[in-house]
Design a protein around this motif. Structure first.
Motif, short mmCIF file in Angstrom:
data_model
loop_
_atom_site.label_atom_id
_atom_site.label_comp_id
_atom_site.label_asym_id
_atom_site.label_seq_id
_atom_site.Cartn_x
_atom_site.Cartn_y
_atom_site.Cartn_z
N ASN A 249 53.65 39.60 59.79
CA ASN A 249 55.03 39.15 59.68
C ASN A 249 55.91 40.37 59.38
O ASN A 249 55.92 40.88 58.26
CB ASN A 249 55.16 38.11 58.56
CG ASN A 249 56.58 37.55 58.45
OD1 ASN A 249 57.54 38.15 58.91
ND2 ASN A 249 56.70 36.40 57.81
N THR A 314 56.55 30.62 55.48
CA THR A 314 55.24 31.18 55.15
C THR A 314 54.35 30.17 54.45
O THR A 314 54.83 29.30 53.72
CB THR A 314 55.38 32.42 54.24
OG1 THR A 314 56.20 32.08 53.11
CG2 THR A 314 56.01 33.58 54.97
N LEU A 332 51.63 32.06 62.76
CA LEU A 332 52.49 32.91 61.96
C LEU A 332 53.36 33.82 62.82
O LEU A 332 54.38 34.34 62.36
CB LEU A 332 51.66 33.78 61.01
CG LEU A 332 50.97 33.02 59.87
CD1 LEU A 332 50.06 33.95 59.09
CD2 LEU A 332 51.99 32.39 58.94
#
Length: 333
Positions: A249, A314, A332
């Motif tokens: 991320n 998240t 993700l």
């Protein structure tokens, strides 16, 4: 549109940053007192609602609750702040909680959204499980008493306020805050429904007296269940950086004014200080005054960005979810 980076091209840390467990231990006197009050009150309670952060559904829940509170009464686990987690994984999370931890009643909520579907289902769920249970000494009582429990700053008071507002059209009755430890004592009964009469007890957030797992403690700190200054803002920001890099991320890169991912928290915070113009004035040993980057304030800014979802949705417990690693990375990304 944020630039895309290949995680394989960078040599990120493989292990969670080490910090002293003493920094993650927070069990002030009001928690011990509150736990004893809750145990004494249990005989007048019909149902226990445990509220926890939806970003950490498998870690951080206080095991003391299981042995002293939730095991004795009908139990609902409310995972709040669902707007900040990965919604597509919610069914998997529910299945795993049921199969591995025996939690049969799991509800995801967003206590800032009055139209939240989870909030709508909570009242009939409470009524059903109370009616289907043995109420023992309260079997003749017409009203229902519900106790709200959980670790600090997961939205217990906000849940009561929202249920009261939805069901009775009455303004909020309890103070709430973004800092852990706002509720410090067992409150009096608060009515959240008229027909049937349902009352709720708000309780202080209670952590384990000792931290057994450093990363669990850092997750709690990142989700604001520990007060930031007790752990250290730079330490929390460093764990956030480690987690984001480990899971590909990289939204923090643009947010912190970087050109590419970085694994050095000092470089990240200095870049953020330049972008946000966060400086503080300091005096050298020779009396000269100069401006330096306000690293602590920038760490607060980075942490705040995570907590409000500016760095993406998240699931900090993603590695504990029984899924293929490849599928996890796809979710993700």
């Amino acid at each position: 549109m944020a630039a895309k980076f290949d995680a394989a091209a960078y040599n990120f840390r493989k292990k969670c940053p080490y910090v002293s467990k003493d920094l993650l231990r927070w069990f002030p006197g009001h928690m011990n007192k509150g736990l004893k009050q809750m145990q004494r009150k249990l005989k007048s309670v019909d149902c226990v609602i445990e509220v926890h952060d939806a970003r950490i559904p498998f870690t951080g829940r206080n095991p003391i609750f299981t042995s002293t509170l939730t095991g004795a009464k009908p139990h609902v686990l409310v995972l709040n702040k669902q707007d900040l987690t990965v919604r597509s994984l919610i069914p998997k999370i529910k299945d795993q909680l049921k199969s591995e931890e025996g939690v049969q009643n799991v509800v995801f909520t967003n206590c800032k959204d009055q139209h939240c579907r989870g909030l709508k289902t909570l009242r009939p769920l409470m009524i059903d499980i109370i009616k289907g249970s043995n109420r023992y000494n309260r079997s003749e009582e017409l009203d229902y008493n519900v106790m709200i429990i959980g670790v600090p700053n997961v939205g217990k008071s906000s849940l009561i306020n929202m249920l009261r507002s939805r069901n009775m059209n009455i303004k909020h009755a309890l103070p709430v805050g973004a800092v852990a430890g706002v509720t410090r004592s067992l409150m009096t009964k608060i009515r959240i429904n008229s027909d049937p009469k349902i009352f709720m007890f708000d309780t202080p957030g209670i952590l384990e007296p000792s931290v057994t797992n450093i990363e669990m403690g850092l997750k709690l700190a990142l989700c604001a269940s520990l007060q930031d200054h007790l752990v250290g803002e730079e330490i929390i920001a460093d764990y956030l950086l480690y987690w984001l890099n480990s899971h590909g991320n990289f939204k923090y890169v643009e947010y912190m004014g970087l050109t590419e991912p970085c694994d050095d928290i000092n470089k990240v915070l200095i870049s953020g200080a330049l972008k946000f113009n966060r400086v503080r004035r300091t005096r050298d040993f020779d009396g000269r005054v100069r401006d330096v980057p306000d690293i602590t304030e920038v760490a607060r800014t980075m942490i705040r960005a995570f907590r409000v979802g500016e760095l993406g949705k998240t699931l900090l417990d993603i590695d504990l979810l029984k899924r293929d690693r490849e599928k996890v990375q796809e979710v993700l990304a």
